[in-house]
Every structure is written in structure tokens, then in C-alpha cells.
Design an enzyme around this catalytic site. Structure first.
Site, PDB file in Angstrom:
ATOM      1  N   HIS A  46       0.914  -1.089   0.022  1.00  0.00           N
ATOM      2  CA  HIS A  46      -0.049  -0.038   0.306  1.00  0.00           C
ATOM      3  C   HIS A  46       0.907   1.236  -0.053  1.00  0.00           C
ATOM      4  CE1 HIS A  46       0.113   1.115   4.281  1.00  0.00           C
ATOM      5  NE2 HIS A  46       0.269  -0.280   4.488  1.00  0.00           N
ATOM      6  N   ASP A  83       6.239   0.790   6.578  1.00  0.00           N
ATOM      7  CA  ASP A  83       4.707   0.506   6.432  1.00  0.00           C
ATOM      8  C   ASP A  83       4.172   1.622   5.748  1.00  0.00           C
ATOM      9  OD1 ASP A  83       2.102  -0.101   6.869  1.00  0.00           O
ATOM     10  OD2 ASP A  83       1.913   0.899   8.786  1.00  0.00           O
ATOM     11  N   GLU A 116      -4.963   1.992   2.567  1.00  0.00           N
ATOM     12  CA  GLU A 116      -5.071   0.588   3.308  1.00  0.00           C
ATOM     13  C   GLU A 116      -5.104   1.193   4.772  1.00  0.00           C
ATOM     14  OE1 GLU A 116      -3.470  -2.118   6.332  1.00  0.00           O
ATOM     15  OE2 GLU A 116      -2.473  -0.068   5.817  1.00  0.00           O
ATOM     16  N   GLU A 117      -4.590   2.338   5.115  1.00  0.00           N
ATOM     17  CA  GLU A 117      -4.412   2.701   6.608  1.00  0.00           C
ATOM     18  C   GLU A 117      -5.613   3.127   7.334  1.00  0.00           C
ATOM     19  OE1 GLU A 117      -2.159   2.228   8.450  1.00  0.00           O
ATOM     20  OE2 GLU A 117      -0.218   1.947   7.349  1.00  0.00           O
ATOM     21  N   ASP A 154       3.363  -6.304   3.436  1.00  0.00           N
ATOM     22  CA  ASP A 154       2.952  -5.179   4.389  1.00  0.00           C
ATOM     23  C   ASP A 154       3.389  -5.509   5.650  1.00  0.00           C
ATOM     24  OD1 ASP A 154       1.900  -2.718   5.210  1.00  0.00           O
ATOM     25  OD2 ASP A 154      -0.085  -3.548   5.400  1.00  0.00           O
ATOM     26  N   HIS A 208       3.611   3.135  12.624  1.00  0.00           N
ATOM     27  CA  HIS A 208       2.663   4.151  12.956  1.00  0.00           C
ATOM     28  C   HIS A 208       3.280   5.316  13.465  1.00  0.00           C
ATOM     29  CE1 HIS A 208      -1.201   1.728  11.994  1.00  0.00           C
ATOM     30  NE2 HIS A 208      -0.346   1.657  10.859  1.00  0.00           N
TER      31      HIS A 208
END
Length: 454
Positions: free
Chosen positions: A277, A289, A323-324, A351, A421
């Protein structure tokens, strides 16, 4: 009997010959990735020149334009965009938070969770109710919770060897904590960051509100901050917590999945997808990520093309958007595949970070998984020993309804949630060699899927 023996011997010789040929090809794939790989420099550009790329943002559009250009420059047979409408949430000014304990005000690091509403302009300050689970919260009377801030402080289970299992056991607090707190009249929700590490970085991520429940502001607090708040509450249950955040959800924005493909020479209507992603959270460069998965996927096609491997089936690299905080890119890709009557036989997603390759999780029937098992001796010399039933990936998940077999690339998981994140998910945390080994691992699986199908 002699004829049967001769036939079996011929079949055995053919199988050995095929395995030897496959072994040679896989070695060439690894040699190309490790000696001439492009993924690391592509990741450098994506993280340093494009940077954060939350759906709907200027950074996301830059990432779309750049990855499309990269795949065009590689001379893939076709490169195209798929329109997709995505959420457009913005953080606004930096958040503020402190523990008000008697005459002391101690600042702690927080960050609004993606999709959250803002606080009032002056912020919100209230007493705190600490809980470790939803059942614990639900057992409380509304009178006890009303007007308070609920502090969800269940840590990831440190005894889980696979850290994704530990994440799965704690992440519901982040996703649904605000809703559960609001049902009992809370005015805010604070959630312990999703990591086993102890640091001062809030680990953000998406949350969602249930229909018919008041929308209250919610934020992640760093693990060090969470420990301090818990300790302070034990000493003084009457302390208050203050936080202010300025986030906002804007109208949906137009964005794109970016797709590059090499057309199959024998069965072009059978499609194999490899992807990651393109979007990332706004506080980070999104190196692990999921910048790593994106550049690895492009690298898979580059390696095949560079080595002159002409696939039987069509191979696609897909940069999924959103995606997030929505998964709309993955859903749109599957919807278009169904609408266009495309036959996707397999999909591979990276991922889980750019760490040392360990194997692949498979989502399919037992018979389909068994078809993969004879490949294990070809992949084991490269550290790919963890191959079997498992998870695929969020973006490719919607393809399962079309009968597609899903493969999730599995790197070593121990360090992933140190960066996940957060603002420290930067290019410098990615090892070039580990990243290139991952690209070669994915290319090898794609090669075998193309050669033998499922």
C-alpha cells in the site's frame, strides 16, 4: 511392469530436471536483487523526497505520480491508474496533553488517532478511568464513567513470539475504544500505543465510530506516557488529564491505485498480483509501512524483465491506496477485477516491514496449500522456511471472494512494532540487504506461481 517402471523413472528424471532448472533461476533472481537491486534507492526517494502520504494528501498524489513514472521507466508492458475515492482526514496543529496531578502539570506525548474528531478549541480536561478491557469498562455504571476520560491501558502481550498476534490482541482498543467509552458518557478516550517497546512516540492508526453513538475525541499516548499516567492514577485517583487536538475530516478526495504489468506469454488472462500500500500515516516517512512493500513489488517485475524471464501468466505490481484508514484501494481493485471478469489466480502482499525474510502465509484451500509445499526445498536455502496456512494481506483480502489464493510475505516480526505508525518509521531504519532479500523472495514465489499455477 517394465513399461510402468520406465514411465515412473522418466517422470522422476523430469521432476529432478525441473527442480534443478528452478533452483538455477531462483539463484539468478537473488543474484540480481542483491548485486543490482533498485528497491533501496527507490525507497530512499519515496521516503525522503515524497515523504508522508496519508490518503487524500498532497504527499499521496506525489507518490502516485512518482510510482507511475518509475514503472513506466522500467518499460513494463502496461502502466495505468485506477480511480478511487478516499477519506481525507487532516491532523491540524500538533496535539497537547498533560497530567494535572495536584499542583503539578506533566506533559505527555499524544497524537490523535486517524478519523478522530477534534476536542473543543480549549481542549478537554477531566478525571480518568483506567481500564484494561472492554468487558471491564462495560461492567461499570454510566454514573462512574460519565464526564470522564477513559484510558485504555492493555499492553500487547509480550509472551507472543509473533508480534502480529500480540498486536491483534490489543488493537481493538484503538479501533473501537472511543465508541465503547462514549456509550457510557465519557468525554474522551486515550489509548496506550500499540507496541511492546517503551518509548516516547505515540503510535497512531485508524479508529472508527459506531452509528448512533456520540463522537468523542480519541488519541494514542506513548507507552512511557501510559506508564506514567497509570502510576500517577494509582497514587492519586482524583487527578485530571488534559488534551487538545485539532483534527478534521474533509470531503472524500480522488486518488488512485497504481498498476504496472508484464503480459503473460501463454495464459495472459490469468493474473498474479504482487503489491503493497502506497499510503502512510502523516507523522512518518512510512519506510516499513509500507514503502518497503511497494518498492519490493516493483522490483519483482524489474527482476523478471531484466533476467529475460517471460512469464506465462500476466504479472501485476499494484500500489494500493488507502490501506491505513479505509482499505478503499483494495476493495476497488477487487470490484474492478470482478466487473472486468478478470481471473486472479494468486496475490502476494508485502505489508509487514522490510526485515529479514522468513516465509509466506497462505490463505486458500488445503489442496492449494499442498500445491506449494514441494517448493519449500527450493526456498529454504534462502531462509524461507515458515510457509503454510496464515494470513494474506489487507489490500489483497477482497480478492478472496473471487477465489484468489492469497500469500502474505512474512519477514521477521520482532522489530516491526518499534516503528509501526510512528514518526521513527524512517528510511534509516531499513537495511538494504534485508529489503533486497525480501524482493528476491517475493520474485521467487511469483516465478514459481507463474510456472506451475495453483
Amino acid at each position: 511392469m517394465k513399461k510402468l517402471f520406465t514411465a515412473l523413472l522418466s517422470l522422476s528424471v523430469a521432476c529432478v530436471h525441473a527442480q534443478n532448472a528452478d533452483s538455477v533461476t531462483i539463484r539468478k533472481i537473488y543474484n540480481e536483487a542483491l548485486a543490482n537491486g533498485k528497491s533501496y534507492e527507490w525507497l530512499r526517494y519515496l521516503t525522503k523526497q515524497v515523504g508522508p502520504r496519508l490518503s487524500g494528501s498532497e504527499g499521496a498524489q506525489k507518490a502516485v505520480d512518482w510510482t507511475k513514472q518509475v514503472m513506466e521507466q522500467q518499460g513494463f508492458d502496461r502502466v495505468f491508474l485506477q480511480d478511487v475515492m478516499v477519506p481525507h482526514w487532516v491532523r491540524g496543529a500538533k496535539e497537547e496533553a498533560f497530567i494535572h496531578n495536584g499542583n503539578q502539570k506533566v506533559t505527555v506525548p499524544i497524537a490523535a488517532l486517524g478519523g478522530s474528531v477534534a476536542t473543543a478549541p480549549k481542549g478537554v480536561e477531566a478525571g480518568v478511568i483506567e481500564v484494561k478491557s472492554f468487558p471491564e469498562l462495560r461492567a461499570m455504571s454510566p454514573e462512574k464513567v460519565k464526564g470522564k476520560i477513559v484510558f485504555f491501558n492493555r499492553p500487547m502481550d509480550p509472551t507472543k513470539i509473533n508480534t502480529f498476534e500480540a498486536y491483534g490482541g490489543a488493537v481493538e482498543q484503538r479501533a473501537n475504544g472511543a465508541t465503547e467509552a462514549a456509550k457510557l458518557g465519557a468525554v474522551g478516550a486515550i489509548v496506550r500505543s500499540m507496541t511492546n517497546g517503551h518509548d516516547d512516540y505515540p503510535h497512531v492508526g485508524g479508529m472508527r465510530y459506531a452509528t448512533g453513538v456520540p463522537l468523542i475525541p480519541t488519541a494514542a499516548i506513548s507507552t512511557n506516557g501510559a506508564d506514567l499516567l497509570s502510576k500517577s492514577l494509582a497514587e492519586n485517583p482524583n487527578l485530571t488529564f488534559y488534551f487538545k487536538q485539532n483534527c478534521e475530516s474533509l470531503p472524500d478526495a480522488k486518488s488512485y491505485n497504481v498498476v504496472g504489468e508484464i503480459k503473460g506469454s501463454e495464459k495472459p488472462d490469468e493474473i498474479i498480483v504482487v503489491g503493497g500500500h502506497l499510503d502512510s500515516w502523516d507523522l512518518a516517512e512510512g519506510a516499513h509501512d509500507d514503502g518497503a512493500g511497494c518498492v519490493q513489488s516493483i522490483e519483482v517485475l524489474r527482476i523478471l524483465k531484466t533476467l529475460g524471464i517471460k512469464p506465462k501468466r500476466t504479472i501485476r505490481a499494484v500500489m494500493f491506496m488507502n490501506e491505513e484508514n479505509g482499505l478503499r484501494g483494495g476493495v476497488q481493485y477487487a470490484d474492478l477485477a470482478k466487473k472486468n471478469n478478470e481471473k486472479h489466480i494468486a496475490a502476494v502482499e508485502s505489508d509487514n516491514g522490510g526485515f529479514t525474510p522468513r516465509g509466506f502465509g497462505i490463505v486458500g484451500t488445503p489442496a492449494q496449500r499442498e500445491k506449494v509445499m514441494p517448493w519449500k526445498p527450493l526456498l529454504a536455502p534462502y531462509g524461507l522456511t515458515d510457509i503454510g496456512a496464515g494470513s494474506g494481506g489487507a489490500d489483497i483480502g477482497p480478492l478472496a471472494q473471487l477465489g484468489t489464493v492469497l500469500f502474505g510475505f512474512k519477514p521477521d516480526s520482532q522489530r516491526y512494532f518499534d516503528y509501526h505508525h510512528t514518526m521513527v518509521d524512517r528510511f534509516e531504519t531499513v537495511s538494504q540487504r534485508e529489503l533486497e532479500l525480501g524482493a528476491a523472495s517475493m520474485a521467487s514465489l511469483i516465478y514459481l506461481l507463474d510456472q506451475y499455477g495453483l
